[in-house]
Scaffold this motif. Structure first.
Motif, PDB file in Angstrom:
ATOM      1  N   SER A  86       0.832  -1.203   0.000  1.00 35.92           N
ATOM      2  CA  SER A  86       0.000   0.000   0.000  1.00 35.92           C
ATOM      3  C   SER A  86       0.869   1.256   0.000  1.00 35.92           C
ATOM      4  O   SER A  86       0.508   2.263  -0.616  1.00 35.92           O
ATOM      5  CB  SER A  86      -0.933   0.016   1.212  1.00 35.92           C
ATOM      6  OG  SER A  86      -0.196   0.176   2.415  1.00 35.92           O
ATOM      7  N   LEU A  87       2.015   1.217   0.667  1.00 39.69           N
ATOM      8  CA  LEU A  87       2.911   2.376   0.655  1.00 39.69           C
ATOM      9  C   LEU A  87       3.534   2.574  -0.713  1.00 39.69           C
ATOM     10  O   LEU A  87       3.883   3.696  -1.094  1.00 39.69           O
ATOM     11  CB  LEU A  87       4.008   2.210   1.712  1.00 39.69           C
ATOM     12  CG  LEU A  87       3.557   2.285   3.163  1.00 39.69           C
ATOM     13  CD1 LEU A  87       4.714   1.981   4.091  1.00 39.69           C
ATOM     14  CD2 LEU A  87       2.970   3.643   3.470  1.00 39.69           C
ATOM     15  N   GLY A  88       3.670   1.502  -1.466  1.00 44.21           N
ATOM     16  CA  GLY A  88       4.253   1.609  -2.798  1.00 44.21           C
ATOM     17  C   GLY A  88       3.292   2.164  -3.821  1.00 44.21           C
ATOM     18  O   GLY A  88       3.686   2.481  -4.943  1.00 44.21           O
ATOM     19  N   LYS A  89       2.019   2.289  -3.476  1.00 41.12           N
ATOM     20  CA  LYS A  89       1.018   2.783  -4.418  1.00 41.12           C
ATOM     21  C   LYS A  89       0.826   4.291  -4.345  1.00 41.12           C
ATOM     22  O   LYS A  89      -0.056   4.838  -4.994  1.00 41.12           O
ATOM     23  CB  LYS A  89      -0.328   2.095  -4.149  1.00 41.12           C
ATOM     24  CG  LYS A  89      -0.318   0.627  -4.512  1.00 41.12           C
ATOM     25  CD  LYS A  89      -1.654  -0.006  -4.253  1.00 41.12           C
ATOM     26  CE  LYS A  89      -1.636  -1.476  -4.607  1.00 41.12           C
ATOM     27  NZ  LYS A  89      -2.908  -2.135  -4.339  1.00 41.12           N
ATOM     28  N   THR A  90       1.604   4.987  -3.552  1.00 41.20           N
ATOM     29  CA  THR A  90       1.460   6.444  -3.464  1.00 41.20           C
ATOM     30  C   THR A  90       1.881   7.067  -4.789  1.00 41.20           C
ATOM     31  O   THR A  90       2.803   6.580  -5.449  1.00 41.20           O
ATOM     32  CB  THR A  90       2.311   7.020  -2.322  1.00 41.20           C
ATOM     33  OG1 THR A  90       3.676   6.668  -2.542  1.00 41.20           O
ATOM     34  CG2 THR A  90       1.866   6.491  -0.979  1.00 41.20           C
ATOM     35  N   PRO A  91       1.216   8.122  -5.206  1.00 39.21           N
ATOM     36  CA  PRO A  91       1.577   8.749  -6.487  1.00 39.21           C
ATOM     37  C   PRO A  91       2.945   9.424  -6.377  1.00 39.21           C
ATOM     38  O   PRO A  91       3.353   9.862  -5.296  1.00 39.21           O
ATOM     39  CB  PRO A  91       0.467   9.778  -6.717  1.00 39.21           C
ATOM     40  CG  PRO A  91      -0.087  10.049  -5.359  1.00 39.21           C
ATOM     41  CD  PRO A  91       0.103   8.812  -4.566  1.00 39.21           C
ATOM     42  N   PRO A  92       3.651   9.514  -7.475  1.00 39.76           N
ATOM     43  CA  PRO A  92       4.956  10.164  -7.426  1.00 39.76           C
ATOM     44  C   PRO A  92       4.791  11.658  -7.170  1.00 39.76           C
ATOM     45  O   PRO A  92       3.755  12.244  -7.511  1.00 39.76           O
ATOM     46  CB  PRO A  92       5.548   9.908  -8.817  1.00 39.76           C
ATOM     47  CG  PRO A  92       4.377   9.627  -9.692  1.00 39.76           C
ATOM     48  CD  PRO A  92       3.334   9.020  -8.803  1.00 39.76           C
ATOM     49  N   PRO A  93       5.768  12.292  -6.585  1.00 38.99           N
ATOM     50  CA  PRO A  93       5.650  13.732  -6.311  1.00 38.99           C
ATOM     51  C   PRO A  93       5.667  14.534  -7.616  1.00 38.99           C
ATOM     52  O   PRO A  93       6.204  14.104  -8.631  1.00 38.99           O
ATOM     53  CB  PRO A  93       6.884  14.038  -5.458  1.00 38.99           C
ATOM     54  CG  PRO A  93       7.853  12.967  -5.796  1.00 38.99           C
ATOM     55  CD  PRO A  93       7.045  11.755  -6.136  1.00 38.99           C
ATOM     56  N   ALA A  94       5.072  15.706  -7.557  1.00 37.01           N
ATOM     57  CA  ALA A  94       5.063  16.586  -8.729  1.00 37.01           C
ATOM     58  C   ALA A  94       6.468  17.126  -8.951  1.00 37.01           C
ATOM     59  O   ALA A  94       7.238  17.305  -7.999  1.00 37.01           O
ATOM     60  CB  ALA A  94       4.090  17.735  -8.501  1.00 37.01           C
ATOM     61  N   PRO A  95       6.833  17.369 -10.196  1.00 39.40           N
ATOM     62  CA  PRO A  95       8.173  17.904 -10.447  1.00 39.40           C
ATOM     63  C   PRO A  95       8.323  19.302  -9.841  1.00 39.40           C
ATOM     64  O   PRO A  95       7.358  20.050  -9.724  1.00 39.40           O
ATOM     65  CB  PRO A  95       8.285  17.938 -11.970  1.00 39.40           C
ATOM     66  CG  PRO A  95       6.906  17.766 -12.491  1.00 39.40           C
ATOM     67  CD  PRO A  95       6.089  17.148 -11.408  1.00 39.40           C
ATOM     68  N   ALA A  96       9.522  19.606  -9.458  1.00 41.79           N
ATOM     69  CA  ALA A  96       9.792  20.917  -8.849  1.00 41.79           C
ATOM     70  C   ALA A  96       9.624  22.005  -9.902  1.00 41.79           C
ATOM     71  O   ALA A  96       9.947  21.829 -11.067  1.00 41.79           O
ATOM     72  CB  ALA A  96      11.208  20.936  -8.293  1.00 41.79           C
ATOM     73  N   GLN A  97       9.076  23.149  -9.449  1.00 42.84           N
ATOM     74  CA  GLN A  97       8.877  24.281 -10.339  1.00 42.84           C
ATOM     75  C   GLN A  97      10.189  25.030 -10.480  1.00 42.84           C
ATOM     76  O   GLN A  97      10.867  25.324  -9.487  1.00 42.84           O
ATOM     77  CB  GLN A  97       7.793  25.208  -9.769  1.00 42.84           C
ATOM     78  CG  GLN A  97       6.440  24.564  -9.626  1.00 42.84           C
ATOM     79  CD  GLN A  97       5.861  24.173 -10.993  1.00 42.84           C
ATOM     80  OE1 GLN A  97       6.051  24.876 -11.976  1.00 42.84           O
ATOM     81  NE2 GLN A  97       5.162  23.052 -11.027  1.00 42.84           N
ATOM     82  N   ALA A  98      10.565  25.307 -11.692  1.00 42.75           N
ATOM     83  CA  ALA A  98      11.794  26.035 -11.949  1.00 42.75           C
ATOM     84  C   ALA A  98      11.604  27.505 -11.631  1.00 42.75           C
ATOM     85  O   ALA A  98      10.559  28.094 -11.934  1.00 42.75           O
ATOM     86  CB  ALA A  98      12.223  25.861 -13.402  1.00 42.75           C
ATOM     87  N   GLN A  99      12.577  28.106 -11.007  1.00 46.16           N
ATOM     88  CA  GLN A  99      12.537  29.532 -10.687  1.00 46.16           C
ATOM     89  C   GLN A  99      12.941  30.325 -11.929  1.00 46.16           C
ATOM     90  O   GLN A  99      13.849  29.962 -12.640  1.00 46.16           O
ATOM     91  CB  GLN A  99      13.500  29.840  -9.532  1.00 46.16           C
ATOM     92  CG  GLN A  99      13.182  29.152  -8.245  1.00 46.16           C
ATOM     93  CD  GLN A  99      11.902  29.680  -7.618  1.00 46.16           C
ATOM     94  OE1 GLN A  99      11.532  30.826  -7.809  1.00 46.16           O
ATOM     95  NE2 GLN A  99      11.223  28.821  -6.876  1.00 46.16           N
TER      96      GLN A  99
END
Length: 117
Positions: free
Chosen positions: A101-114
């Motif tokens: 169940s912990l492996g099913k978490t969605p991947p994080p959103a990519p970091a926003q470039a400054q």
């Protein structure tokens, strides 16, 4: 042509005999090998080795029909062991389900470039 083959095979045979004598521990060759540090004499075992190993290990060769006495478990001991294994199986199943169940978490959103302005 056959003479060249004979010379090559005789050299190979001599090399094989010399290598066999070196690796086999031939007395005269072994002395020379020890002088040149190509062979060593086994030393005495450490005291803890002598203390922990039995003097008569009762070596049993592979494939022999020799049996050793073993304490037989009672029915109650088997039931207890079975219960312990079943509890461990349930625990492992729960840990596996949690990891899944912990492996099913969605991947994080990519970091926003400054902006670089």
């Amino acid at each position: 042509m056959p003479e060249a083959l004979f010379r090559t095979s005789s050299k190979a045979a001599c090399a094989a005999v010399l290598l066999g004598a070196l690796l086999g521990g031939c007395g005269a060759v072994r002395g020379a090998a020890e002088l040149t540090d190509l062979a060593t004499t086994p030393g005495e075992p450490k005291p803890f080795v002598l203390e922990t190993r039995p003097q008569d290990p009762r070596y049993v060769p592979v494939g022999s029909a020799v049996t050793r006495d073993a304490k037989r478990k009672t029915v109650d001991e088997f039931k207890k062991l079975e219960a312990e294994l079943e509890a461990k199986r349930v625990s492992n199943d729960a840990a596996g389900a949690q990891a899944q169940s912990l492996g099913k978490t969605p991947p994080p959103a990519p970091a926003q470039a400054q902006p670089s302005n």
